[in-house]
Design a protein around this motif. Structure first.
Motif: not given
Length: 402
Positions: A49, A56, A144-148
């Motif tokens: 991430d 992820v 897929h690499t961003r949580a928000r």
């Protein structure tokens, strides 16, 4: 019946030929078909991430922490990990774009011989190339690499940023920056042309869309000049002109530098930025790269200054490390006002060097340490770049353990 080896080679060739026509996720279907023929079980790709805390999966499964897991160990050490579980062998391989760490590849199998292991490593290399190619025009991997969601100014800056790490056996440049989702005006750039490593670090004044635009224009100006063959003095002048023409009254500090990977000559221009730090022989060399400060970028015409910038030079020794950073690193403070400080910053790097830790992993842990020091709240952007010169290869210049 076609022998498995022959069929496997055929499918691998087909896989390589077909990736150009497949979507980002369809590639994994072709990988699964190839894997089953050569005796492998499940194959999955885990992307790291944005903050390098989680791995992820692209297809099914739960995210895994970078710290404290076998998958994370493969990522952190940049080496494969093999474990036995539930009657199967589980293989974790680093997923890389050149020197840049992107995640890991998971492979399960009933057994693994040397030829099959080599095929797995080749498959991981292919997946690294495919993902690098397709993420340039697809948002699938980015999501897929961003949580928000990221801020608009951050999206603009990240569109300009290069991979976190690049290099050759003779030298490497690696960088990290926070807050990952709320960048204001910090940016970095690096590139290799023949035997020269080019680097830049920028810190635009403010923490809004205008500061992000200032850093983006400065970076674009530097790249344009560099790609036209400009030296450091002319490159800095072109950045100055770009800011004066398009964003008057907007300023930024910065360092533009080159490292000759053959001779070890380090050259730099410092525009009101914190001085680079030199780590030699496992110790900080205080003041080694400090020079008379010059004006920030964009202020020359305002101040009436028309003279060319000064290009400084220093000859590195094999194994030397150079740190570039923005003031958000050393001025990071906790709830009681205690600064992270220059000494804590340099000491962290020195201890990691003594432990023979890969440079990208050192910066990953360092930026997390700064994040934790101020309880996850960044009052200013914090960017760190680490350069290593290892003309005979990294193993020849490891610092001795004390």
């Amino acid at each position: 019946m076609v022998p498995a080896d022959t069929q496997g080679e055929y499918l691998f060739s087909e896989l390589i030929r077909s990736v150009h026509d497949r979507g980002p996720m369809e590639v994994l279907e072709a990988v699964e078909a190839y894997a089953s023929v050569i005796g492998l079980g499940r194959v999955n790709v885990y992307l790291v991430d944005l903050q390098q805390r989680m791995l992820v999966p692209l297809t099914g499964g739960q995210p895994l922490e970078v710290d404290g897991t076998i998958a994370g160990s493969a990522y952190r050490s940049e080496t494969l990990r093999l474990v036995e579980g539930d009657g199967l062998l589980e293989l974790w391989l680093p997923l890389r774009d050149g020197a840049d760490r992107m995640g890991v590849v998971y492979v399960s199998a009933a057994h693994l011989d040397e030829p099959t292991l080599r095929r797995c490593q080749t498959l991981a290399s292919l997946l690294g190339l495919v993902i690098t190619s397709k993420r340039a025009y697809s948002d699938t991997y980015v999501r897929h690499t961003r949580a928000r969601p990221v801020h608009l100014r951050t999206e603009m800056l990240r569109a300009f940023l290069p991979p976190r790490t690049l290099g050759t056996p003779r030298g490497v440049s690696t960088a990290v920056l926070e807050p990952a989702y709320e960048l204001g005006g910090d940016a970095f750039d690096h590139s290799i042309t023949k035997d020269v490593l080019h680097v830049a670090i920028l810190d635009a004044m403010g923490h809004d869309l205008a500061s992000g635009l200032t850093a983006s224009v400065a970076m674009a100006g530097a790249r344009s000049a560099r790609r036209n063959g400009a030296g450091l003095r002319d490159l800095t002048a072109e950045v100055e002109e770009a800011l004066s023409s398009w964003l008057p009254e907007h300023f930024c500090t910065g360092v533009f530098a080159t490292l000759n990977l053959g001779s070890g000559l380090f050259s730099w221009v410092n525009c009101a930025h914190p001085a680079p730090l030199l780590i030699r022989g496992g110790r900080l060399s205080p003041g080694a790269l400090e020079r008379v400060p010059e004006l920030p970028l964009g202020m020359a015409e305002v101040d009436g200054h028309t003279g060319a910038r000064t290009v400084h030079e220093a000859r590195l020794e094999p194994g030397d490390r150079i740190l570039l950073y923005t003031d958000g690193v050393t001025e990071a403070h906790d709830g009681e006002g205690r600064m992270f400080g220059l000494e804590g910053f340099a000491d962290f790097i020195i201890r990691a060097t003594s432990a023979e830790e890969p440079a990208p992993e050192t910066l990953r842990r360092l930026i997390h340490s700064i994040h934790d020091h101020q309880h996850g709240s960044f009052s200013d952007d914090a960017t760190i770049m680490l350069l290593e010169w290892t003309p005979d290869g990294p193993a020849a210049h490891r610092a001795p353990r004390e």
